[in-house]
Write an enzyme that holds these catalytic residues in place. Structure first.
Site, short mmCIF file in Angstrom:
data_model
loop_
_atom_site.label_atom_id
_atom_site.label_comp_id
_atom_site.label_asym_id
_atom_site.label_seq_id
_atom_site.Cartn_x
_atom_site.Cartn_y
_atom_site.Cartn_z
N GLY A 18 -5.79 -9.31 -8.23
CA GLY A 18 -5.37 -10.37 -8.38
C GLY A 18 -6.26 -11.47 -8.44
O GLY A 18 -6.16 -12.90 -9.30
N SER A 19 -7.84 -11.17 -8.55
CA SER A 19 -8.97 -12.36 -8.16
C SER A 19 -9.25 -12.36 -9.83
O SER A 19 -9.77 -13.42 -9.77
CB SER A 19 -10.45 -11.72 -7.82
OG SER A 19 -11.50 -10.14 -8.74
N ASN A 20 -9.11 -12.09 -10.95
CA ASN A 20 -9.26 -12.33 -12.30
C ASN A 20 -8.47 -13.11 -12.42
O ASN A 20 -8.00 -14.42 -13.38
CB ASN A 20 -9.38 -11.39 -13.35
CG ASN A 20 -10.60 -10.85 -13.15
OD1 ASN A 20 -11.59 -11.14 -13.85
ND2 ASN A 20 -10.89 -8.81 -12.63
N LEU A 78 0.73 0.19 -19.06
CA LEU A 78 0.81 0.60 -20.31
C LEU A 78 1.82 -0.46 -21.05
O LEU A 78 2.73 0.24 -20.58
CB LEU A 78 0.80 2.56 -21.13
CG LEU A 78 1.42 2.06 -22.47
CD1 LEU A 78 -0.60 2.03 -23.26
CD2 LEU A 78 1.61 3.63 -23.39
N ASN A 85 -6.82 -8.02 -22.49
CA ASN A 85 -6.46 -7.44 -21.34
C ASN A 85 -8.37 -7.31 -21.24
O ASN A 85 -8.91 -7.93 -22.20
CB ASN A 85 -6.12 -5.82 -21.85
CG ASN A 85 -6.67 -4.79 -20.38
OD1 ASN A 85 -6.39 -5.70 -19.31
ND2 ASN A 85 -6.99 -4.03 -20.74
N HIS A 92 -10.99 -5.55 -19.61
CA HIS A 92 -11.70 -3.91 -19.09
C HIS A 92 -13.10 -3.65 -18.41
O HIS A 92 -13.35 -4.41 -19.01
CB HIS A 92 -11.19 -2.83 -20.34
CG HIS A 92 -12.14 -0.95 -19.62
ND1 HIS A 92 -10.34 -0.76 -19.59
CD2 HIS A 92 -12.58 -0.58 -19.84
CE1 HIS A 92 -11.35 0.66 -19.02
NE2 HIS A 92 -12.39 0.59 -19.20
N ASP A 106 -6.38 0.76 -23.55
CA ASP A 106 -7.87 -0.09 -24.08
C ASP A 106 -8.53 -0.07 -25.56
O ASP A 106 -9.42 0.97 -26.15
CB ASP A 106 -8.74 0.88 -23.55
CG ASP A 106 -8.82 0.66 -21.92
OD1 ASP A 106 -7.78 -0.56 -21.09
OD2 ASP A 106 -8.88 2.29 -20.91
C1 GAR Z 1 -10.57 -6.01 -12.86
O1 GAR Z 1 -11.98 -4.83 -12.92
C2 GAR Z 1 -10.27 -5.46 -14.59
O2 GAR Z 1 -11.01 -5.18 -15.15
C3 GAR Z 1 -9.56 -4.08 -13.91
O3 GAR Z 1 -8.97 -4.28 -12.55
C4 GAR Z 1 -9.61 -4.49 -12.12
C5 GAR Z 1 -8.88 -5.59 -11.14
O4 GAR Z 1 -9.03 -6.60 -10.56
N1 GAR Z 1 -9.47 -3.50 -14.83
C6 GAR Z 1 -8.77 -2.25 -15.46
O5 GAR Z 1 -8.86 -1.05 -15.27
C7 GAR Z 1 -7.66 -2.19 -16.35
N2 GAR Z 1 -7.68 -0.70 -17.52
P1 GAR Z 1 -8.79 -8.03 -9.58
O6 GAR Z 1 -7.20 -7.70 -9.64
O7 GAR Z 1 -9.60 -8.07 -8.51
O8 GAR Z 1 -8.90 -9.06 -10.78
#
Ligand code: GAR
Length: 195
Positions: free
Chosen positions: A12-14, A93, A108, A110, A151
């Site tokens: 969940g950093s994003n 999905l 989203n 990616h 995607d």
């Molecule tokens: C991120 O790198 C995001 O782009 C990727 O998961 C990670 C989540 O990091 N998403 C995918 O691969 C979706 N297909 P986070 O939990 O630290 O935000």
């Protein structure tokens, strides 16, 4: 007031960067955090109020039958009058019924330069492993609208970073994460402003 719902499956950093970005902005609120993973780090982050400690959104944990065989999540988002659904490391999905209920209102991120390295099974660390294995000179991020396919929705924004021949998948992941944290909140704000 425009409302965001954050979907995340992992750390969940994003999601945190987005919650922090909007913590001090009038007119936008993170009103729900949803996850398919009862052990997701995003749950602790949300319970702490994210990085600022000031964004307190209810956390909803759902399972596969609820997400794919009922309309409960769609109805919850509609009842809360959510304006934009933001997938931030969400690994399932999105069902067609939810996409149709929120046309051009699901985004989203990616961790690669789509259309390369996207599709089923291409998520998280697997993407960076594939980029390194292919000897790519660059990788990056793609922020896009979500449709019924992994995607494939319309691209909103891309940014790239160099990949050195000696880079490991972890090193690529770190470079990509810097781009994600730098750009995703701002791009979400732009999408919101255009609604
Ligand atoms: C991120 O790198 C995001 O782009 C990727 O998961 C990670 C989540 O990091 N998403 C995918 O691969 C979706 N297909 P986070 O939990 O630290 O935000």
């Amino acid at each position: 007031m425009k409302k965001i719902a954050l979907f995340a499956s992992g750390s969940g950093s994003n999601a945190e960067k987005i919650a922090d970005y909007f913590a001090d902005q009038e007119g936008v609120s993170v009103s729900l955090v949803l996850t398919n993973n009862p052990k997701a780090g995003v749950i602790d982050r949300a319970r702490r109020g994210f990085g600022t400690g000031r964004v307190h959104a209810p956390v909803v944990v759902f399972d596969r039958p609820t997400f794919y065989q009922t309309n409960q999540i769609t109805e919850l988002l509609q009842n809360q009058a959510v304006d934009l659904i933001v997938l931030a490391g969400f690994m399932w999905l999105v069902p067609g019924s939810l996409v149709q209920a929120f046309p051009n209102r699901i985004v989203n991120i990616h961790p690669a330069l789509l259309p390369k390295f996207g599709g089923k099974g291409m998520y998280g660390h697997f993407v960076h492993e594939a980029v390194v294995a292919a000897g790519e000179p660059e990788s990056g991020i793609t922020i896009h609208f979500v449709n019924e396919h992994y995607d494939e929705g319309a691209v909103i924004y891309q940014a790239s970073c160099p990949v050195a021949p000696t880079d490991t998948p972890d090193e690529v992941a770190r470079k990509v994460q810097v781009l994600e944290h730098a750009h995703y909140p701002r791009v979400v704000a732009e999408v919101l402003a255009s609604l």
